[in-house]
Design a protein around this motif. Structure first.
Motif, short mmCIF file in Angstrom:
data_model
loop_
_atom_site.label_atom_id
_atom_site.label_comp_id
_atom_site.label_asym_id
_atom_site.label_seq_id
_atom_site.Cartn_x
_atom_site.Cartn_y
_atom_site.Cartn_z
N HIS A 218 0.85 -1.20 0.00
CA HIS A 218 0.00 0.00 0.00
C HIS A 218 0.89 1.25 0.00
O HIS A 218 2.06 1.20 0.36
CB HIS A 218 -0.87 0.04 1.26
N THR A 219 0.30 2.36 -0.36
CA THR A 219 0.97 3.63 -0.08
C THR A 219 1.07 3.76 1.44
O THR A 219 0.28 3.16 2.19
CB THR A 219 0.18 4.81 -0.65
N PRO A 220 2.02 4.52 1.97
CA PRO A 220 2.14 4.66 3.43
C PRO A 220 0.83 5.10 4.09
O PRO A 220 0.47 4.60 5.17
CB PRO A 220 3.24 5.72 3.59
N GLU A 221 0.12 6.01 3.45
CA GLU A 221 -1.15 6.47 4.02
C GLU A 221 -2.18 5.36 4.05
O GLU A 221 -2.89 5.16 5.06
CB GLU A 221 -1.69 7.66 3.24
N ASP A 222 -2.30 4.62 2.94
CA ASP A 222 -3.27 3.53 2.89
C ASP A 222 -2.89 2.40 3.84
O ASP A 222 -3.77 1.73 4.40
CB ASP A 222 -3.37 2.98 1.46
N PHE A 223 -1.60 2.19 4.06
CA PHE A 223 -1.19 1.15 5.00
C PHE A 223 -1.60 1.52 6.43
O PHE A 223 -2.09 0.66 7.18
CB PHE A 223 0.33 0.95 4.92
N GLU A 224 -1.41 2.76 6.80
CA GLU A 224 -1.83 3.19 8.14
C GLU A 224 -3.34 3.08 8.29
O GLU A 224 -3.85 2.68 9.34
CB GLU A 224 -1.37 4.63 8.40
N ALA A 225 -4.07 3.41 7.22
CA ALA A 225 -5.53 3.27 7.27
C ALA A 225 -5.92 1.80 7.39
O ALA A 225 -6.86 1.46 8.13
CB ALA A 225 -6.15 3.89 6.01
N TRP A 226 -5.22 0.93 6.68
CA TRP A 226 -5.50 -0.51 6.78
C TRP A 226 -5.24 -1.02 8.19
O TRP A 226 -6.02 -1.79 8.74
CB TRP A 226 -4.63 -1.27 5.79
N LYS A 227 -4.15 -0.57 8.84
CA LYS A 227 -3.85 -1.00 10.21
C LYS A 227 -4.95 -0.54 11.16
O LYS A 227 -5.37 -1.31 12.04
CB LYS A 227 -2.50 -0.44 10.66
N ARG A 228 -5.41 0.70 11.01
CA ARG A 228 -6.47 1.20 11.90
C ARG A 228 -7.74 0.39 11.72
O ARG A 228 -8.42 0.02 12.71
CB ARG A 228 -6.73 2.68 11.62
N GLN A 229 -8.07 0.06 10.49
CA GLN A 229 -9.27 -0.72 10.23
C GLN A 229 -9.17 -2.11 10.84
O GLN A 229 -10.13 -2.61 11.44
CB GLN A 229 -9.49 -0.84 8.72
N GLU A 230 -7.99 -2.76 10.70
CA GLU A 230 -7.81 -4.10 11.26
C GLU A 230 -7.85 -4.10 12.77
O GLU A 230 -8.46 -4.98 13.39
CB GLU A 230 -6.48 -4.68 10.77
N THR A 231 -7.22 -3.13 13.41
CA THR A 231 -7.21 -3.09 14.87
C THR A 231 -8.59 -2.73 15.44
O THR A 231 -8.98 -3.27 16.47
CB THR A 231 -6.17 -2.07 15.36
N GLN A 232 -9.32 -1.87 14.74
CA GLN A 232 -10.68 -1.55 15.19
C GLN A 232 -11.61 -2.73 15.03
O GLN A 232 -12.49 -2.97 15.85
CB GLN A 232 -11.20 -0.35 14.42
N GLY A 233 -11.37 -3.52 13.98
CA GLY A 233 -12.20 -4.71 13.75
C GLY A 233 -11.99 -5.77 14.81
O GLY A 233 -12.87 -6.59 15.06
N ASP A 234 -10.78 -5.78 15.45
CA ASP A 234 -10.50 -6.78 16.48
C ASP A 234 -11.07 -6.38 17.83
O ASP A 234 -11.14 -7.20 18.74
CB ASP A 234 -8.99 -6.97 16.63
N ASP A 235 -11.44 -5.08 18.00
CA ASP A 235 -11.95 -4.63 19.29
C ASP A 235 -13.38 -5.12 19.54
O ASP A 235 -14.13 -5.36 18.61
CB ASP A 235 -11.92 -3.09 19.35
#
Length: 235
Positions: A218-235
């Motif tokens: 991913h672009t760096p921005e999209d990678f950070e967005a992907w990480k936030r989405q994955e961590t929020q999905g685990d909560d």
């Protein structure tokens, strides 16, 4: 004779070059490590193609040349020249040139220490027959897929839970074994965002052929967005 051989040789060359691209081609690099390996391959291909052409040329010369005079002293001198030139000088020069480039190239592929934060660490555990992927900093867990930021070094810490496997993303880097009881580290980097296919390259049982995975850059921005989405999905 040569006209009859020209068309099949040209066709064979074109077919061979057609196999130099594709999702599992080591000759279509998309990262610095893979580009170094591809450059080394092309250099070896060019050098040994010249050797092959020289051997064929000498063979044709030997087939069609006119017989020389039977002078024993001259024949011995010619034999010594061929032994020294073809049997000693040529191998020494070829191996020296190969090592002069190959050793620094191999060194550049090593996961050398970087400053903290310059590389991303991913833990990958090989199983029969899937890949368990863990991001230790964020706790993200995946199967058969890696997500990385483009343009940033990624250190993949490889382990195996059962037998020897081999982690291989042809367009991003070389092969590295995952060995039980041992951790091996491979550094990958994708130059551009995209999807890259990976495969286990070590026969590991009946499901070996299906032990595939994908690396998504991913672009760096999209990678950070992907990480936030994955961590929020685990909560």
């Amino acid at each position: 004779m040569f006209r009859r051989l020209a068309a099949p040789m040209l066709l064979g060359t074109l077919l061979g070059l057609a196999g130099c691209s594709g999702p599992l081609s080591t000759l279509d690099p998309a990262g610095p490590s893979a580009a170094t390996a591809a450059l080394l391959w092309w250099g070896m291909f060019a050098a040994f193609s010249l050797v092959w052409l020289a051997v064929v040329g000498l063979w044709l010369y030997a087939m069609f040349r006119q017989p020389a005079s039977d002078d024993p002293a001259r024949a011995r001198r010619i034999e010594k020249r061929w032994i020294i030139g073809g049997g000693v000088a040529l191998p020494v020069v070829s191996i020296t040139v190969l090592l002069a480039y190959g050793i620094p190239a191999g060194h550049s592929m090593l996961p050398l220490p970087l400053d903290k934060g310059e590389s991303l660490e991913i833990h990958v555990t090989a199983h029969q027959w899937y890949w368990e992927v863990m991001y230790p900093e964020s706790g993200i867990a995946l199967d058969d897929e890696l997500h990385i930021p483009a343009g940033k070094p990624v250190d993949v810490h490889l382990r195996s839970a059962d037998v020897i496997h081999s982690f291989w993303v042809p367009r991003l880097g070389g092969k590295l074994d995952a060995v039980p009881g041992r951790t091996n580290v491979q550094r990958l980097q994708a130059d551009e965002p995209g999807s890259y296919r990976g495969q286990c390259a070590e026969y590991c049982g009946v499901g070996h052929a299906h032990m595939k995975f994908t690396v998504t850059a991913h672009t760096p921005e999209d990678f950070e967005a992907w990480k936030r989405q994955e961590t929020q999905g685990d909560d």
